[in-house]
Design a protein around this motif. Structure first.
Motif, PDB file in Angstrom:
ATOM      1  N   ARG A  10       0.816  -1.208   0.000  1.00 13.91           N
ATOM      2  CA  ARG A  10       0.000   0.000   0.000  1.00 13.91           C
ATOM      3  C   ARG A  10       0.852   1.261   0.000  1.00 13.91           C
ATOM      4  NH1 ARG A  10      -3.164   0.035   4.982  1.00 13.91           N
ATOM      5  NH2 ARG A  10      -2.034  -1.807   5.546  1.00 13.91           N
ATOM      6  N   ARG A  11       2.042   1.188   0.557  1.00 13.06           N
ATOM      7  CA  ARG A  11       2.900   2.362   0.669  1.00 13.06           C
ATOM      8  C   ARG A  11       3.632   2.694  -0.620  1.00 13.06           C
ATOM      9  NH1 ARG A  11       6.041   2.362   6.418  1.00 13.06           N
ATOM     10  NH2 ARG A  11       4.211   2.399   7.757  1.00 13.06           N
ATOM     11  N   LYS A  12       3.620   1.819  -1.595  1.00  8.59           N
ATOM     12  CA  LYS A  12       4.336   2.084  -2.842  1.00  8.59           C
ATOM     13  C   LYS A  12       3.740   3.309  -3.522  1.00  8.59           C
ATOM     14  CE  LYS A  12       6.139  -2.427  -3.864  1.00  8.59           C
ATOM     15  NZ  LYS A  12       6.221  -3.511  -4.796  1.00  8.59           N
ATOM     16  N   LEU A  13       4.620   4.095  -4.113  1.00  8.22           N
ATOM     17  CA  LEU A  13       4.190   5.313  -4.776  1.00  8.22           C
ATOM     18  C   LEU A  13       3.752   5.010  -6.200  1.00  8.22           C
ATOM     19  CD1 LEU A  13       7.077   7.674  -3.632  1.00  8.22           C
ATOM     20  CD2 LEU A  13       4.800   7.464  -2.643  1.00  8.22           C
ATOM     21  N   SER A  14       2.726   5.713  -6.627  1.00 14.70           N
ATOM     22  CA  SER A  14       2.253   5.546  -7.995  1.00 14.70           C
ATOM     23  C   SER A  14       3.244   6.211  -8.951  1.00 14.70           C
ATOM     24  CB  SER A  14       0.868   6.170  -8.157  1.00 14.70           C
ATOM     25  OG  SER A  14       0.964   7.572  -8.033  1.00 14.70           O
ATOM     26  N   PRO A  15       3.285   5.764 -10.207  1.00 13.74           N
ATOM     27  CA  PRO A  15       4.205   6.386 -11.183  1.00 13.74           C
ATOM     28  C   PRO A  15       3.959   7.879 -11.367  1.00 13.74           C
ATOM     29  CG  PRO A  15       3.360   4.315 -12.031  1.00 13.74           C
ATOM     30  CD  PRO A  15       2.623   4.589 -10.758  1.00 13.74           C
ATOM     31  N   ASP A  16       2.698   8.299 -11.297  1.00 10.89           N
ATOM     32  CA  ASP A  16       2.381   9.718 -11.449  1.00 10.89           C
ATOM     33  C   ASP A  16       2.968  10.541 -10.304  1.00 10.89           C
ATOM     34  OD1 ASP A  16       1.044  11.894 -12.755  1.00 10.89           O
ATOM     35  OD2 ASP A  16      -0.476  11.817 -11.149  1.00 10.89           O
ATOM     36  N   LEU A  17       2.844  10.011  -9.086  1.00 13.02           N
ATOM     37  CA  LEU A  17       3.392  10.718  -7.930  1.00 13.02           C
ATOM     38  C   LEU A  17       4.917  10.740  -7.981  1.00 13.02           C
ATOM     39  CD1 LEU A  17       2.806  12.171  -5.295  1.00 13.02           C
ATOM     40  CD2 LEU A  17       2.770   9.961  -4.151  1.00 13.02           C
ATOM     41  N   LYS A  18       5.523   9.645  -8.426  1.00 15.33           N
ATOM     42  CA  LYS A  18       6.983   9.623  -8.568  1.00 15.33           C
ATOM     43  C   LYS A  18       7.455  10.682  -9.557  1.00 15.33           C
ATOM     44  CE  LYS A  18       7.808   4.745  -7.563  1.00 15.33           C
ATOM     45  NZ  LYS A  18       8.273   3.474  -8.126  1.00 15.33           N
ATOM     46  N   ARG A  19       6.746  10.837 -10.669  1.00 17.99           N
ATOM     47  CA  ARG A  19       7.109  11.834 -11.675  1.00 17.99           C
ATOM     48  C   ARG A  19       7.028  13.241 -11.081  1.00 17.99           C
ATOM     49  NH1 ARG A  19       4.118  14.850 -14.489  1.00 17.99           N
ATOM     50  NH2 ARG A  19       2.220  13.631 -14.277  1.00 17.99           N
TER      51      ARG A  19
END
Length: 137
Positions: free
Chosen positions: A93-102
């Motif tokens: 659940r804590r993994k960041l989405s690709p959009d948030l990483k960008r």
């Protein structure tokens, strides 16, 4: 471990712990410990009522002796360690989405560029502002 036998057949037994209900972490430890007993083929735990049901093949008395020798305070100790650790579901659940990483990458690049171009007093003021606003999180 203190328990009362509620029901038994030649290959099935249902127990009730004298200590009563147990937590999910304690259930996880008990499931591991009971599943690895020689002769036990299936385990079902009922934490809300403190019940344990299991199927077995082999000598009933040997299994009961091992259950009586199991120290419940050890189960509680291991359960506390499990409760303090982070579960694999929580990590997923804590993994960041690709959009948030960008967005985070863009923010870091913008801050690095600003640090290179702005004079030192302005940089210091901006970073102090960031520290102050982090305190409110």
């Amino acid at each position: 471990m203190k328990f009362v036998i509620q029901h038994q057949t030649s290959s099935y037994m249902r127990l009730r712990l004298c200590s009563g209900r147990f937590s999910k972490a304690e259930a996880e430890v008990l499931d591991y410990a009971l599943s690895n007993l020689k002769g036990v083929s299936g385990v079902r735990l009922y934490p809300a009522s403190g019940g344990i049901a299991f199927s077995y093949k082999g000598d009933r008395e040997v299994i009961l002796k091992k259950l009586r020798n199991l120290q419940f305070h050890n189960v509680k100790m291991f359960a506390e360690e499990i409760e303090e650790s982070i579960s694999s579901e929580e990590l997923a659940r804590r993994k960041l989405s690709p959009d948030l990483k960008r967005k985070l990458r863009c923010k870091v690049i913008a801050e690095a560029a600003a640090d290179m171009l702005l004079p030192a007093p302005v940089q210091l003021g901006f970073h102090v502002y960031q520290l102050v606003t982090l305190k409110n999180l």
